[in-house]
Design a protein around this motif. Sequence first.
Motif, PDB file in Angstrom:
ATOM      1  N   ARG A  43       0.827  -1.201   0.000  1.00 54.80           N
ATOM      2  CA  ARG A  43       0.000   0.000   0.000  1.00 54.80           C
ATOM      3  C   ARG A  43       0.860   1.248   0.000  1.00 54.80           C
ATOM      4  O   ARG A  43       0.590   2.219  -0.711  1.00 54.80           O
ATOM      5  CB  ARG A  43      -0.903  -0.006   1.236  1.00 54.80           C
ATOM      6  CG  ARG A  43      -1.748   1.248   1.426  1.00 54.80           C
ATOM      7  CD  ARG A  43      -2.451   1.178   2.764  1.00 54.80           C
ATOM      8  NE  ARG A  43      -3.301   2.328   3.020  1.00 54.80           N
ATOM      9  CZ  ARG A  43      -2.873   3.491   3.486  1.00 54.80           C
ATOM     10  NH1 ARG A  43      -1.573   3.642   3.738  1.00 54.80           N
ATOM     11  NH2 ARG A  43      -3.724   4.489   3.707  1.00 54.80           N
ATOM     12  N   GLU A  44       1.927   1.238   0.787  1.00 53.22           N
ATOM     13  CA  GLU A  44       2.812   2.401   0.881  1.00 53.22           C
ATOM     14  C   GLU A  44       3.569   2.640  -0.429  1.00 53.22           C
ATOM     15  O   GLU A  44       3.828   3.776  -0.800  1.00 53.22           O
ATOM     16  CB  GLU A  44       3.806   2.212   2.022  1.00 53.22           C
ATOM     17  CG  GLU A  44       3.161   1.997   3.392  1.00 53.22           C
ATOM     18  CD  GLU A  44       2.577   3.264   3.968  1.00 53.22           C
ATOM     19  OE1 GLU A  44       3.332   4.087   4.496  1.00 53.22           O
ATOM     20  OE2 GLU A  44       1.337   3.423   3.882  1.00 53.22           O
ATOM     21  N   SER A  45       3.898   1.555  -1.121  1.00 54.60           N
ATOM     22  CA  SER A  45       4.666   1.683  -2.367  1.00 54.60           C
ATOM     23  C   SER A  45       3.785   1.955  -3.569  1.00 54.60           C
ATOM     24  O   SER A  45       4.284   2.299  -4.643  1.00 54.60           O
ATOM     25  CB  SER A  45       5.478   0.405  -2.607  1.00 54.60           C
ATOM     26  OG  SER A  45       4.614  -0.693  -2.884  1.00 54.60           O
ATOM     27  N   GLY A  46       2.466   1.777  -3.402  1.00 56.64           N
ATOM     28  CA  GLY A  46       1.546   1.986  -4.518  1.00 56.64           C
ATOM     29  C   GLY A  46       1.378   0.778  -5.412  1.00 56.64           C
ATOM     30  O   GLY A  46       0.679   0.833  -6.429  1.00 56.64           O
ATOM     31  N   ALA A  47       2.008  -0.328  -5.046  1.00 54.35           N
ATOM     32  CA  ALA A  47       1.894  -1.538  -5.867  1.00 54.35           C
ATOM     33  C   ALA A  47       0.513  -2.170  -5.688  1.00 54.35           C
ATOM     34  O   ALA A  47      -0.033  -2.196  -4.581  1.00 54.35           O
ATOM     35  CB  ALA A  47       2.980  -2.537  -5.471  1.00 54.35           C
ATOM     36  N   ARG A  48      -0.038  -2.680  -6.768  1.00 54.93           N
ATOM     37  CA  ARG A  48      -1.338  -3.343  -6.707  1.00 54.93           C
ATOM     38  C   ARG A  48      -1.242  -4.698  -7.386  1.00 54.93           C
ATOM     39  O   ARG A  48      -0.750  -4.807  -8.508  1.00 54.93           O
ATOM     40  CB  ARG A  48      -2.422  -2.511  -7.398  1.00 54.93           C
ATOM     41  CG  ARG A  48      -2.714  -1.181  -6.716  1.00 54.93           C
ATOM     42  CD  ARG A  48      -3.940  -0.529  -7.303  1.00 54.93           C
ATOM     43  NE  ARG A  48      -4.255   0.723  -6.632  1.00 54.93           N
ATOM     44  CZ  ARG A  48      -5.408   1.363  -6.762  1.00 54.93           C
ATOM     45  NH1 ARG A  48      -6.348   0.845  -7.546  1.00 54.93           N
ATOM     46  NH2 ARG A  48      -5.629   2.496  -6.125  1.00 54.93           N
ATOM     47  N   THR A  49      -1.682  -5.702  -6.689  1.00 54.87           N
ATOM     48  CA  THR A  49      -1.700  -7.044  -7.257  1.00 54.87           C
ATOM     49  C   THR A  49      -2.792  -7.845  -6.576  1.00 54.87           C
ATOM     50  O   THR A  49      -3.030  -7.692  -5.380  1.00 54.87           O
ATOM     51  CB  THR A  49      -0.348  -7.763  -7.087  1.00 54.87           C
ATOM     52  OG1 THR A  49      -0.472  -9.116  -7.578  1.00 54.87           O
ATOM     53  CG2 THR A  49       0.075  -7.815  -5.629  1.00 54.87           C
ATOM     54  N   ALA A  50      -3.480  -8.659  -7.354  1.00 53.41           N
ATOM     55  CA  ALA A  50      -4.537  -9.508  -6.804  1.00 53.41           C
ATOM     56  C   ALA A  50      -3.998 -10.876  -6.431  1.00 53.41           C
ATOM     57  O   ALA A  50      -4.750 -11.844  -6.317  1.00 53.41           O
ATOM     58  CB  ALA A  50      -5.681  -9.659  -7.814  1.00 53.41           C
ATOM     59  N   ARG A  51      -2.683 -10.954  -6.218  1.00 53.46           N
ATOM     60  CA  ARG A  51      -2.062 -12.219  -5.841  1.00 53.46           C
ATOM     61  C   ARG A  51      -1.256 -12.030  -4.563  1.00 53.46           C
ATOM     62  O   ARG A  51      -0.582 -11.014  -4.394  1.00 53.46           O
ATOM     63  CB  ARG A  51      -1.147 -12.732  -6.953  1.00 53.46           C
ATOM     64  CG  ARG A  51      -0.737 -14.188  -6.789  1.00 53.46           C
ATOM     65  CD  ARG A  51      -0.108 -14.727  -8.048  1.00 53.46           C
ATOM     66  NE  ARG A  51      -0.008 -16.170  -8.043  1.00 53.46           N
ATOM     67  CZ  ARG A  51       0.452 -16.886  -9.060  1.00 53.46           C
ATOM     68  NH1 ARG A  51       0.853 -16.272 -10.168  1.00 53.46           N
ATOM     69  NH2 ARG A  51       0.516 -18.198  -8.979  1.00 53.46           N
ATOM     70  N   ASN A  52      -1.356 -12.998  -3.683  1.00 55.53           N
ATOM     71  CA  ASN A  52      -0.637 -12.950  -2.417  1.00 55.53           C
ATOM     72  C   ASN A  52      -0.042 -14.334  -2.153  1.00 55.53           C
ATOM     73  O   ASN A  52      -0.755 -15.342  -2.226  1.00 55.53           O
ATOM     74  CB  ASN A  52      -1.598 -12.567  -1.288  1.00 55.53           C
ATOM     75  CG  ASN A  52      -0.880 -12.313   0.012  1.00 55.53           C
ATOM     76  OD1 ASN A  52      -0.088 -11.383   0.119  1.00 55.53           O
ATOM     77  ND2 ASN A  52      -1.144 -13.136   1.013  1.00 55.53           N
TER      78      ASN A  52
END
Length: 297
Positions: free
Chosen positions: A172-181
């Motif tokens: 969240r802090e880096s702005g990265a978005r991914t629907a995988r964890n």
Amino acid sequence: MSAPAAQEVLDQLVALLDLERIEDDIYRGVSPEHRSTRVFGGQVAGQALVAAGRTVPDDRHVHSLHAYFIRAGDPRVPIVYMVDRVRDGRSFATRRVTAVQHGKAIFTLSASFQLVQAGIEHTTAAPDVPGPEDLPRFAERVAGYEERIGPVATGPRPIDVRYVNDPPWVARESGARTARNQVWMRADGALPDDPLLQVCVLAYASDMTLLDSVLSAHGVAWGLDRVRGASLDHAMWFHRPFRADEWVLYDCESPTASGSRGLATGRFFSVTGELLATVVQEGLLHVAGPAEPARVS
């Protein structure tokens, strides 16, 4: 935590799953004292599976479960688990469990148990990721975020979780978005040699990090954003024997979210690359403020 301290926390989880028998097919479970708002979904799922498993012969092993979370559990009072012996066949046994508090159902589970049988076999390939020993421990990942994330970051953790990708609060802090964890998991200590307990511990752990894949697709994180969420239903299929105190890779992704609900799927792989279990969960997620549609890889 040191090894003795970690084992003590894990032993507390084992004790939590050791239900009290009240009467034929009726069991009682309690919640940890540190839980103050509602019962963790993985706990009630694990306890319900213990109740179901104690009513089937030892040679029948659980191969699937389907559950619904109906009401939030109250951690201040015991949970009563009532087992319905739906069917006992030559190869399969089916059980239905209702968890009750304050005279009302809070959770239902159906589980199927099978006699071990030989047959055709294949498995999908596991993702190519770094091994767990090469990744930082959970405490290192939450350093600096403890106050904002809250009890999730600082409470006792019987499961050792090591993130392959950035955890939601970092992404969240880096702005990265991914629907995988993706995380490696294992019980943080040694478990007794009880196949049912191994499965119940994995069921407990399966409710951890799964819905992160839904929120991460939108750059949202528990504790850092105004998110209210709850598990709605949970399904698991167990494909092969495993030990929950050995490393497993939990590969989770979210194919869709709509109508304030998010869907997440998870796959557990062994360190040798075999698919051990498959998980599907839908969660209710309310995020304060507008959330834009996301298309992520």
